[in-house]
Scaffold this active site. Sequence first.
Site, PDB file in Angstrom:
ATOM      1  N   GLU A 256      63.711  47.579  -2.758  1.00 17.79           N
ATOM      2  CA  GLU A 256      64.859  46.796  -2.302  1.00 17.79           C
ATOM      3  C   GLU A 256      64.374  45.361  -2.219  1.00 17.79           C
ATOM      4  O   GLU A 256      63.550  45.018  -1.370  1.00 17.79           O
ATOM      5  CB  GLU A 256      65.374  47.278  -0.949  1.00 17.79           C
ATOM      6  CG  GLU A 256      66.694  46.620  -0.575  1.00 17.79           C
ATOM      7  CD  GLU A 256      66.701  46.042   0.814  1.00 17.79           C
ATOM      8  OE1 GLU A 256      66.981  44.822   0.931  1.00 17.79           O
ATOM      9  OE2 GLU A 256      66.433  46.783   1.777  1.00 17.79           O
ATOM     10  N   CYS A 290      68.878  40.682   4.203  1.00 21.99           N
ATOM     11  CA  CYS A 290      68.866  40.743   2.737  1.00 21.99           C
ATOM     12  C   CYS A 290      70.256  40.806   2.142  1.00 21.99           C
ATOM     13  O   CYS A 290      70.481  40.343   1.022  1.00 21.99           O
ATOM     14  CB  CYS A 290      68.039  41.939   2.272  1.00 21.99           C
ATOM     15  SG  CYS A 290      68.559  43.512   2.990  1.00 21.99           S
TER      16      CYS A 290
END
Length: 486
Positions: A256, A290
């Site tokens: 990720e 994020c």
Amino acid sequence: MDPRELIDKAPKGLFIDGEFVDAEGGETFEVFDPADGSVLTEVAAGSEADARRALDSICAAQDSWAATAPRERSEILRRAFELLGERSEELALLQTLELGRALKDSAAEVGYGAEFFRWFAEEAVRPRGEYRVSPDGSSRILVAEQPVGPCLAITPWNFPLAMGARKIAPALAAGCTMLVKPASKTPLTMLYLAQVLKEAGLPDGVLAVVPAKKASNVSALLDDARVRKFTFTGSTSVGQQLAAKAAGHSMKVSLELGGNAPYIVAEDADLDTAAQAVAVAKMRGAGQVCIAANRFLVHESVAEEFTAKVAELMGSLKIGPGTGAGVDYGPLSGTDQVETVSGLVDDALDKGARRLVGGELPEGLPEGGYYYPATVLTDLPADAEILHNEIFGPVVAVDTFATDEEAVEKANSTPFGLAAYVFSENLTHALALAERVEAGMVALNKGGLSDPAAPFGGVKESGLGREGGFQGIHEYLEEKFISVPR
């Protein structure tokens, strides 16, 4: 609980073979309080030798953990969920102390992170296989799902519980052992979680946690063929480099990586909803998320009204130490983050952007803290760096578009594709935009996106694989085909 008392009792050693132990040579590193820059405590600094000792421990435990009944694994994870709930206030405070985040955001993360243990406690008993006859009728095809084996996880500083939970929980549910290296800025939460899992009944050796001042002390384990799965959350460049190293042993990899999320406000959007959602989509964790909205793409016909509403919201938010009463957002994670955000804002202003909110910090903030004020920018030139780089801070940068085609083109004009946000009162219109945006996840008419019951991950250079949802456990399982004569 008194913050000093909590820090004093929190585990600070390496977690290996079910025990908290000193690092080789007694080495430690300092953990800082972002609210004032002071030293919170010192934590054991794992060496490469410590990391290899931890790897030995999880490899030794792999076979017995894989053979443990799924229901038994499930019950351990369920108990961990319950313990996290019982200690949620304590854990939220610990997170705020080492991360600086507003206490309400830390409390939300504890609940979110704990849910991964509940979700994967339920998934632990549901791996599926196949039994069917081959097309030519000569044999039976059996497909079994088996744990991939020992795993290595590297987690970031911004969600010190949840980023680890959504890797650890599915790995344990699948029957894999795991070694985790938490971020050096926020190691205390992961060590606390290790203590919780031990109390929940996790056998010794199944999980290891090795904080390290030098990440390479742990990533060096990617040269060991016993590691069969590598999972990483962090910067794109580092993740890609480590994944390339993992490829040397054909490890299973999930990543990720960076995000640069577009926030599309269509002409037919409810502007009050779109503006209020900024409080979550952008300002949760002071923007250090994020999936935080990064590029605000607003239809030119509503841009002025939307921007005014967002400016009012951003100007009303209270900044301060995360433990302070009524604080909406706290400091950034360090001086490095303040410099990054300042540089992006200054570049935009130098090139002609206007600042509607921000520029000055309020009086009374602790000296030495890593603070940056909530900021709203408009009239952004096309070459402003803030339109092309992940901000990771409390800054709303508003750009405009005239047509859906232009909005989609701008939204997709990035190598990243983690998250996106779309606002339109016309569901058909909203879905059409969502389907065209290149992102692994899209939120429609809301600022929240993550859900342990849904797959989390990106496309393009935002990563590989999915965490959470029904898909999450399959990142830790391999399919084995067994052919049986008929």
